[in-house]
Design a protein around this motif. Structure first.
Motif, PDB file in Angstrom:
ATOM      1  N   SER A  52     -36.882 -20.960  16.416  1.00 48.74           N
ATOM      2  CA  SER A  52     -36.956 -22.349  16.441  1.00 48.74           C
ATOM      3  C   SER A  52     -37.746 -22.871  17.721  1.00 48.74           C
ATOM      4  O   SER A  52     -38.598 -23.599  17.628  1.00 48.74           O
ATOM      5  CB  SER A  52     -35.846 -23.283  16.096  1.00 48.74           C
ATOM      6  N   SER A  53     -37.214 -22.435  18.900  1.00 48.55           N
ATOM      7  CA  SER A  53     -37.762 -22.891  20.131  1.00 48.55           C
ATOM      8  C   SER A  53     -38.946 -22.053  20.780  1.00 48.55           C
ATOM      9  O   SER A  53     -39.505 -22.504  21.638  1.00 48.55           O
ATOM     10  CB  SER A  53     -36.535 -23.000  21.169  1.00 48.55           C
ATOM     11  N   GLY A  54     -38.878 -20.855  20.129  1.00 44.40           N
ATOM     12  CA  GLY A  54     -39.956 -19.869  20.906  1.00 44.40           C
ATOM     13  C   GLY A  54     -39.408 -19.450  22.220  1.00 44.40           C
ATOM     14  O   GLY A  54     -40.391 -18.598  23.086  1.00 44.40           O
ATOM     15  N   THR A  55     -38.275 -19.563  22.675  1.00 47.12           N
ATOM     16  CA  THR A  55     -37.794 -19.134  23.690  1.00 47.12           C
ATOM     17  C   THR A  55     -37.569 -17.764  23.784  1.00 47.12           C
ATOM     18  O   THR A  55     -37.175 -17.066  22.866  1.00 47.12           O
ATOM     19  CB  THR A  55     -36.408 -19.849  24.428  1.00 47.12           C
ATOM     20  N   THR A  56     -38.275 -16.964  24.952  1.00 45.96           N
ATOM     21  CA  THR A  56     -38.153 -15.427  25.020  1.00 45.96           C
ATOM     22  C   THR A  56     -37.503 -14.864  26.059  1.00 45.96           C
ATOM     23  O   THR A  56     -37.242 -15.709  27.095  1.00 45.96           O
ATOM     24  CB  THR A  56     -39.612 -15.125  25.184  1.00 45.96           C
ATOM     25  N   ILE A  68     -43.591 -11.568  23.605  1.00 46.26           N
ATOM     26  CA  ILE A  68     -43.235 -11.721  22.259  1.00 46.26           C
ATOM     27  C   ILE A  68     -43.707 -13.209  21.871  1.00 46.26           C
ATOM     28  O   ILE A  68     -43.415 -14.159  22.653  1.00 46.26           O
ATOM     29  CB  ILE A  68     -41.642 -11.447  22.168  1.00 46.26           C
ATOM     30  N   SER A  69     -44.286 -13.283  20.558  1.00 44.28           N
ATOM     31  CA  SER A  69     -44.573 -14.525  20.263  1.00 44.28           C
ATOM     32  C   SER A  69     -44.229 -14.588  18.904  1.00 44.28           C
ATOM     33  O   SER A  69     -43.911 -13.531  18.024  1.00 44.28           O
ATOM     34  CB  SER A  69     -45.990 -14.987  20.246  1.00 44.28           C
ATOM     35  N   ARG A  70     -44.478 -15.885  18.082  1.00 47.26           N
ATOM     36  CA  ARG A  70     -44.154 -15.993  16.547  1.00 47.26           C
ATOM     37  C   ARG A  70     -45.170 -16.925  15.870  1.00 47.26           C
ATOM     38  O   ARG A  70     -45.871 -17.714  16.685  1.00 47.26           O
ATOM     39  CB  ARG A  70     -42.731 -16.451  16.141  1.00 47.26           C
ATOM     40  N   THR A  76     -43.939 -14.401  10.696  1.00 48.39           N
ATOM     41  CA  THR A  76     -44.122 -12.939  11.848  1.00 48.39           C
ATOM     42  C   THR A  76     -43.915 -13.230  13.098  1.00 48.39           C
ATOM     43  O   THR A  76     -44.266 -14.245  13.783  1.00 48.39           O
ATOM     44  CB  THR A  76     -45.493 -12.538  11.322  1.00 48.39           C
ATOM     45  N   VAL A  77     -43.476 -12.002  13.701  1.00 44.06           N
ATOM     46  CA  VAL A  77     -43.177 -11.994  15.057  1.00 44.06           C
ATOM     47  C   VAL A  77     -44.093 -10.831  15.686  1.00 44.06           C
ATOM     48  O   VAL A  77     -44.519  -9.913  14.908  1.00 44.06           O
ATOM     49  CB  VAL A  77     -41.792 -11.680  15.316  1.00 44.06           C
TER      50      VAL A  77
END
Length: 125
Positions: A52-56, A68-70, A76-77
């Motif tokens: 949800s936040s995209g925090t990696t 890492i991204s989505r 898809t990641v």
């Protein structure tokens, strides 16, 4: 049916780049992670992303080289790998969890319920 399907592995020269994909289906996950396992070695955490936040978060051995991204629309990641080294050679696994996971547990295999089949990455020196 829950599925995590990795793709994008292959053979690349040292210093090169590769992007892995992990397509998810069947349910919504809170966190995704990538692990890798080289022959004769334990499975190693690469990094994780909160959906949800995209925090990696990343493991020390890949920090600054891997991202890492989505893609929310495609469910898809991705794992973007740059400046690859021979020691990055391994089978890379995508994994996911539906549970809330403390940050200090993101690197533990037991924190994840679902795993992909893995994709081979070979870096030639």
């Amino acid at each position: 049916q829950v599925q995590l399907v990795e793709s994008g592995g292959g053979l690349v020269q040292a210093g090169g780049s590769l992007r892995l994909s992990c397509a998810a289906s069947g349910r919504t996950f809170r966190n995704y992670a990538w692990f890798r396992q080289a022959p004769g070695k334990e499975r190693e955490w690469v990094g994780a992303i909160n959906w949800s936040s995209g925090t990696t978060h990343y493991g020390d051995s890949v920090q600054g080289r891997f991202t890492i991204s989505r893609d929310i629309a495609r469910n898809t990641v991705f794992l973007e790998m740059n400046s690859l080294k021979s020691e990055d050679t391994a089978v890379y696994f995508c994994t996911a969890t539906t549970k809330v996971t403390a940050v200090n547990y993101l690197g533990r295999t037991f924190a994840y319920e679902y795993w992909g089949q893995g994709t081979q990455v070979t870096v030639s020196s």
